[in-house]
Design an enzyme around this catalytic site. Structure first.
Site, PDB file in Angstrom:
ATOM      1  N   GLU A 158      19.179   1.347   5.326  1.00 21.38           N
ATOM      2  CA  GLU A 158      18.325   1.240   4.139  1.00 21.38           C
ATOM      3  C   GLU A 158      18.642  -0.077   3.437  1.00 21.38           C
ATOM      4  O   GLU A 158      19.802  -0.486   3.371  1.00 21.38           O
ATOM      5  CB  GLU A 158      18.615   2.457   3.223  1.00 21.38           C
ATOM      6  CG  GLU A 158      18.164   2.366   1.796  1.00 21.38           C
ATOM      7  CD  GLU A 158      16.646   2.227   1.630  1.00 21.38           C
ATOM      8  OE1 GLU A 158      15.890   2.976   2.276  1.00 21.38           O
ATOM      9  OE2 GLU A 158      16.237   1.356   0.843  1.00 21.38           O
TER      10      GLU A 158
ATOM     11  N   ASP B   9      10.955   6.164   8.830  1.00 22.62           N
ATOM     12  CA  ASP B   9      10.058   6.530   7.729  1.00 22.62           C
ATOM     13  C   ASP B   9       9.833   5.252   6.916  1.00 22.62           C
ATOM     14  O   ASP B   9      10.343   5.094   5.813  1.00 22.62           O
ATOM     15  CB  ASP B   9      10.735   7.630   6.888  1.00 22.62           C
ATOM     16  CG  ASP B   9       9.869   8.107   5.735  1.00 22.62           C
ATOM     17  OD1 ASP B   9       8.709   7.664   5.613  1.00 22.62           O
ATOM     18  OD2 ASP B   9      10.373   8.922   4.933  1.00 22.62           O
TER      19      ASP B   9
ATOM     20  N   CYS C 194     -11.629  16.253 -12.973  1.00 23.89           N
ATOM     21  CA  CYS C 194     -11.119  15.222 -13.886  1.00 23.89           C
ATOM     22  C   CYS C 194     -12.276  14.488 -14.558  1.00 23.89           C
ATOM     23  O   CYS C 194     -13.167  13.971 -13.884  1.00 23.89           O
ATOM     24  CB  CYS C 194     -10.265  14.220 -13.113  1.00 23.89           C
ATOM     25  SG  CYS C 194      -9.713  12.858 -14.152  1.00 23.89           S
TER      26      CYS C 194
ATOM     27  N   CYS D 157       3.209   7.172   6.028  1.00 18.20           N
ATOM     28  CA  CYS D 157       2.292   7.427   4.916  1.00 18.20           C
ATOM     29  C   CYS D 157       0.957   6.710   5.098  1.00 18.20           C
ATOM     30  O   CYS D 157       0.065   6.880   4.280  1.00 18.20           O
ATOM     31  CB  CYS D 157       2.933   7.067   3.580  1.00 18.20           C
ATOM     32  SG  CYS D 157       3.370   5.346   3.429  1.00 18.20           S
TER      33      CYS D 157
ATOM     34  N   GLN E 216       9.716  11.403  -2.435  1.00 20.23           N
ATOM     35  CA  GLN E 216       8.344  11.839  -2.213  1.00 20.23           C
ATOM     36  C   GLN E 216       7.745  12.351  -3.524  1.00 20.23           C
ATOM     37  O   GLN E 216       8.383  13.118  -4.234  1.00 20.23           O
ATOM     38  CB  GLN E 216       8.298  12.943  -1.155  1.00 20.23           C
ATOM     39  CG  GLN E 216       8.757  12.487   0.226  1.00 20.23           C
ATOM     40  CD  GLN E 216       7.789  11.507   0.874  1.00 20.23           C
ATOM     41  OE1 GLN E 216       6.666  11.314   0.421  1.00 20.23           O
ATOM     42  NE2 GLN E 216       8.238  10.859   1.935  1.00 20.23           N
TER      43      GLN E 216
ATOM     44  N   CYS F  47      -7.970   8.645  -7.801  1.00 21.32           N
ATOM     45  CA  CYS F  47      -8.375   9.703  -6.871  1.00 21.32           C
ATOM     46  C   CYS F  47      -9.635   9.270  -6.135  1.00 21.32           C
ATOM     47  O   CYS F  47     -10.464   8.542  -6.683  1.00 21.32           O
ATOM     48  CB  CYS F  47      -8.657  11.005  -7.631  1.00 21.32           C
ATOM     49  SG  CYS F  47      -7.177  11.799  -8.279  1.00 21.32           S
TER      50      CYS F  47
ATOM     51  N   CYS G 113      -3.696  12.720 -16.880  1.00 17.50           N
ATOM     52  CA  CYS G 113      -4.012  12.608 -15.456  1.00 17.50           C
ATOM     53  C   CYS G 113      -3.827  14.000 -14.856  1.00 17.50           C
ATOM     54  O   CYS G 113      -2.721  14.533 -14.846  1.00 17.50           O
ATOM     55  CB  CYS G 113      -3.073  11.604 -14.785  1.00 17.50           C
ATOM     56  SG  CYS G 113      -3.140  11.692 -12.982  1.00 17.50           S
TER      57      CYS G 113
ATOM     58  N   TYR H 187      15.157   3.279   7.453  1.00 15.81           N
ATOM     59  CA  TYR H 187      14.491   3.327   6.139  1.00 15.81           C
ATOM     60  C   TYR H 187      14.845   4.671   5.471  1.00 15.81           C
ATOM     61  O   TYR H 187      13.953   5.436   5.102  1.00 15.81           O
ATOM     62  CB  TYR H 187      12.974   3.197   6.272  1.00 15.81           C
ATOM     63  CG  TYR H 187      12.492   2.095   7.195  1.00 15.81           C
ATOM     64  CD1 TYR H 187      12.289   0.802   6.700  1.00 15.81           C
ATOM     65  CD2 TYR H 187      12.225   2.336   8.539  1.00 15.81           C
ATOM     66  CE1 TYR H 187      11.827  -0.210   7.538  1.00 15.81           C
ATOM     67  CE2 TYR H 187      11.775   1.332   9.379  1.00 15.81           C
ATOM     68  CZ  TYR H 187      11.569   0.058   8.877  1.00 15.81           C
ATOM     69  OH  TYR H 187      11.112  -0.936   9.712  1.00 15.81           O
TER      70      TYR H 187
ATOM     71  N   CYS I 256     -11.726   5.790 -13.133  1.00 17.72           N
ATOM     72  CA  CYS I 256     -10.354   5.704 -12.607  1.00 17.72           C
ATOM     73  C   CYS I 256     -10.360   5.597 -11.083  1.00 17.72           C
ATOM     74  O   CYS I 256     -11.068   6.346 -10.408  1.00 17.72           O
ATOM     75  CB  CYS I 256      -9.579   6.940 -13.042  1.00 17.72           C
ATOM     76  SG  CYS I 256      -7.948   7.047 -12.285  1.00 17.72           S
TER      77      CYS I 256
HETATM   78  C1  LIG Z   1       8.999   5.732   2.660  1.00 21.68           C
HETATM   79  S1  LIG Z   1      10.599   5.439   2.023  1.00 21.68           S
HETATM   80  C2  LIG Z   1      11.506   6.607   2.979  1.00 21.68           C
HETATM   81  C3  LIG Z   1      12.733   7.178   2.313  1.00 21.68           C
HETATM   82  C4  LIG Z   1      13.366   8.394   2.938  1.00 21.68           C
HETATM   83  N1  LIG Z   1      13.185   8.507   4.361  1.00 21.68           N
HETATM   84  C5  LIG Z   1      12.897   9.674   2.267  1.00 21.68           C
HETATM   85  O1  LIG Z   1      12.375  10.551   2.969  1.00 21.68           O
HETATM   86  O2  LIG Z   1      13.075   9.824   1.051  1.00 21.68           O
HETATM   87  C6  LIG Z   1      10.952   3.879   2.716  1.00 21.68           C
HETATM   88  C7  LIG Z   1      12.328   3.327   2.401  1.00 21.68           C
HETATM   89  O3  LIG Z   1      12.498   2.119   3.144  1.00 21.68           O
HETATM   90  C8  LIG Z   1      13.228   1.200   2.380  1.00 21.68           C
HETATM   91  N2  LIG Z   1      12.929  -0.119   2.987  1.00 21.68           N
HETATM   92  C9  LIG Z   1      11.845  -0.899   2.827  1.00 21.68           C
HETATM   93  N3  LIG Z   1      11.893  -1.959   3.652  1.00 21.68           N
HETATM   94  C10 LIG Z   1      13.048  -1.847   4.358  1.00 21.68           C
HETATM   95  C11 LIG Z   1      13.669  -2.622   5.381  1.00 21.68           C
HETATM   96  N4  LIG Z   1      13.083  -3.722   5.877  1.00 21.68           N
HETATM   97  N5  LIG Z   1      14.846  -2.216   5.867  1.00 21.68           N
HETATM   98  C12 LIG Z   1      15.435  -1.089   5.397  1.00 21.68           C
HETATM   99  N6  LIG Z   1      14.895  -0.299   4.443  1.00 21.68           N
HETATM  100  C13 LIG Z   1      13.723  -0.679   3.935  1.00 21.68           C
HETATM  101  C14 LIG Z   1      12.779   1.440   0.969  1.00 21.68           C
HETATM  102  O4  LIG Z   1      13.765   0.998   0.045  1.00 21.68           O
HETATM  103  C15 LIG Z   1      12.593   2.963   0.962  1.00 21.68           C
HETATM  104  O5  LIG Z   1      13.788   3.600   0.539  1.00 21.68           O
END
Ligand SMILES: C[S@@+](CC[C@H](N)C(=O)[O-])C[C@H]1O[C@@H](n2cnc3c(N)ncnc32)[C@H](O)[C@@H]1O
Length: 414
Positions: free
Chosen positions: A300, A344, A77, A371, A247, A88, A165, A276, A85
């Site tokens: 969620e 997650d 890049c 992550c 993702q 990366c 990008c 989540y 930038c």
């Molecule tokens: C990393 S994403 C995971 C989404 C899903 N597992 C996937 O694989 O697509 C995290 C998610 O947590 C939600 N989130 C953030 N804080 C939260 C909370 N305190 N309680 C419930 N959900 C939450 C966000 O809206 C988001 O959809």
């Protein structure tokens, strides 16, 4: 704006040591740690100090390589490099070296934050299909005062104007919107689904000012393209709000769901909780695995994600999604006794209270998709304190060229 310290603006000759979390390597100068970007372990570089707050460490950019690592490559890049930038971190590293650097970071975070040696559990960072470039299906471009889009420089509000990008997927990295001006906006976001359906979203500064902390989140609205994007993972179709979470690597949802199933091994008839759960990618995988005689409850906090997940899971009556924040109170009041808990969470992780509350549900196992290895290591440390053990750990290069790495972990009662 960098703060003043004794080394700010100095050029130092440094021997570069191990990699640090965040895309830099550690060197030492007169007893202080220097976090050097654009360098690789084992190199000797001339580095310009870009930030020095006068404490035990400062930040620098390698502006000249005096002795190069064999893993150094020419960054593909043109916008990557010192002062350019900030998107990366590892454009100058070979693909295997990038994965090795990330594996070192994961191991080091566990050693430092969880006091765990994960060398035997973590085989390395696994590659996803598609190579180093052209993978990002969502980019948020910052907009400068003149309305020109670009990407932020590292640890800066300054914007590097770009016309393309290289890690962005087709229609995202080379979005036509990059050639336009966007006066009045704080950013533009380009997102696409599995097909070439692409949506352009406008970011405006959020309403009001906060007295402390970060500025309020942007107000985001669709400018062109569908309000919902189509994604395919695990042989299923998902419809997700264009600005909602999915993702960013096109192979990631599939890879993480498969890794999760491999590690937690849900059995037909079992009960799972997916914390989540977003638009339901992992919920669907769990629901298929536990079958019609089992059940999965997703939790969620985003109204729109819950609506998307509910629609995406309509053919799986054993799955349901609840609109709730994941909190210790909500977990303590849960009316199901899960065999499997999956989480997650966002980048900050679940945190001590949520971890403690979810372990108090006494599942037979916990699957954690993370992550940020630092947040994962902290949450695993909480679990270990509560009598659990880390029994499996995999890591994926779902963000090539950047320092980011995704982990899938399993916890079991010790
Ligand atoms: C990393 S994403 C995971 C989404 C899903 N597992 C996937 O694989 O697509 C995290 C998610 O947590 C939600 N989130 C953030 N804080 C939260 C909370 N305190 N309680 C419930 N959900 C939450 C966000 O809206 C988001 O959809």
């Amino acid at each position: 704006m960098a703060e003043r310290g004794p080394l700010l603006g100095a050029t130092l000759e440094l021997d570069v040591g191990t990699v640090a979390h965040g895309g830099s390597c550690v060197a030492r100068h007169e007893g202080r740690a220097v976090f050097v970007r654009h360098a690789l372990p084992g190199e000797r570089v001339r580095a310009l100090v870009t930030e020095d707050r006068g404490g035990g460490y400062c930040f620098a950019d390698a502006v000249e390589v005096l002795a190069a690592s064999p893993e150094r490559v020419e960054p593909p890049c043109p916008y990557a490099g010192p002062g350019r930038c900030g998107g990366c971190d590892w454009q100058h590293a070979s693909a295997p070296a990038q994965r090795d650097l990330k594996a070192s970071v994961v191991r080091e975070q566990f050693t430092r934050l969880a006091h765990l040696d994960v060398s035997d559990l973590l085989e390395g960072v696994e590659e996803l299909p598609g190579g180093l470039l052209g993978w990002r299906t969502r980019n948020v471009y910052a907009v400068d005062r003149g309305g020109h889009p670009g990407l932020r420089r590292h640890r800066s509000h300054e914007i590097e104007p770009i016309d393309r990008c290289l890690i962005g997927a087709e229609h995202v990295g080379n979005a036509a919107a990059l050639g336009d001006t966007w006066a009045g906006l704080s950013g533009i976001e380009v997102a696409r689904g599995t097909e070439e359906d692409t949506t352009l979203l406008a970011h405006r500064p959020g309403p009001g000012r906060q007295s402390r902390g970060r500025r309020p989140p942007d107000r985001v609205r669709v400018v062109t393209g569908p309000s919902t994007l189509h994604h395919r993972a695990l042989g299923r179709d998902f419809e997700v709000e264009a600005g909602g979470f999915w993702q960013v690597h096109p192979a990631a949802a599939d890879a993480f769901a498969r890794a999760l199933l491999d590690t937690v091994q849900p059995e037909p008839g079992e009960t799972a909780v997916d914390l989540y759960c977003g638009a339901g990618a992992l919920t669907a995988a769990l629901a298929v695995a536990v079958g019609a005689s089992g059940s999965v409850v997703g939790i969620e906090s985003s109204v729109r994600a819950v609506a998307d997940a509910t629609a995406n899971l309509a053919d799986l009556p054993q799955a349901s999604v609840r609109l709730e924040r994941v909190t210790p109170t909500v977990l303590a009041a849960l009316d199901v006794a899960p065999d499997v808990v999956v989480l997650d969470p966002p980048r900050a992780g679940a945190g001590r209270e949520v971890m403690t509350a979810l372990l108090a549900l006494h599942p037979r196992t916990v699957g954690y998709v993370a992550c940020d290895p630092a947040a994962l290591a902290r949450d695993v440390a909480t679990a270990v304190t509560s009598g659990w053990r880390l029994s499996a750990l995999r890591a994926f290069d779902a963000f090539p060229m950047t320092h980011h790495v995704e982990c899938v972990a399993r916890l079991d009662p010790a």
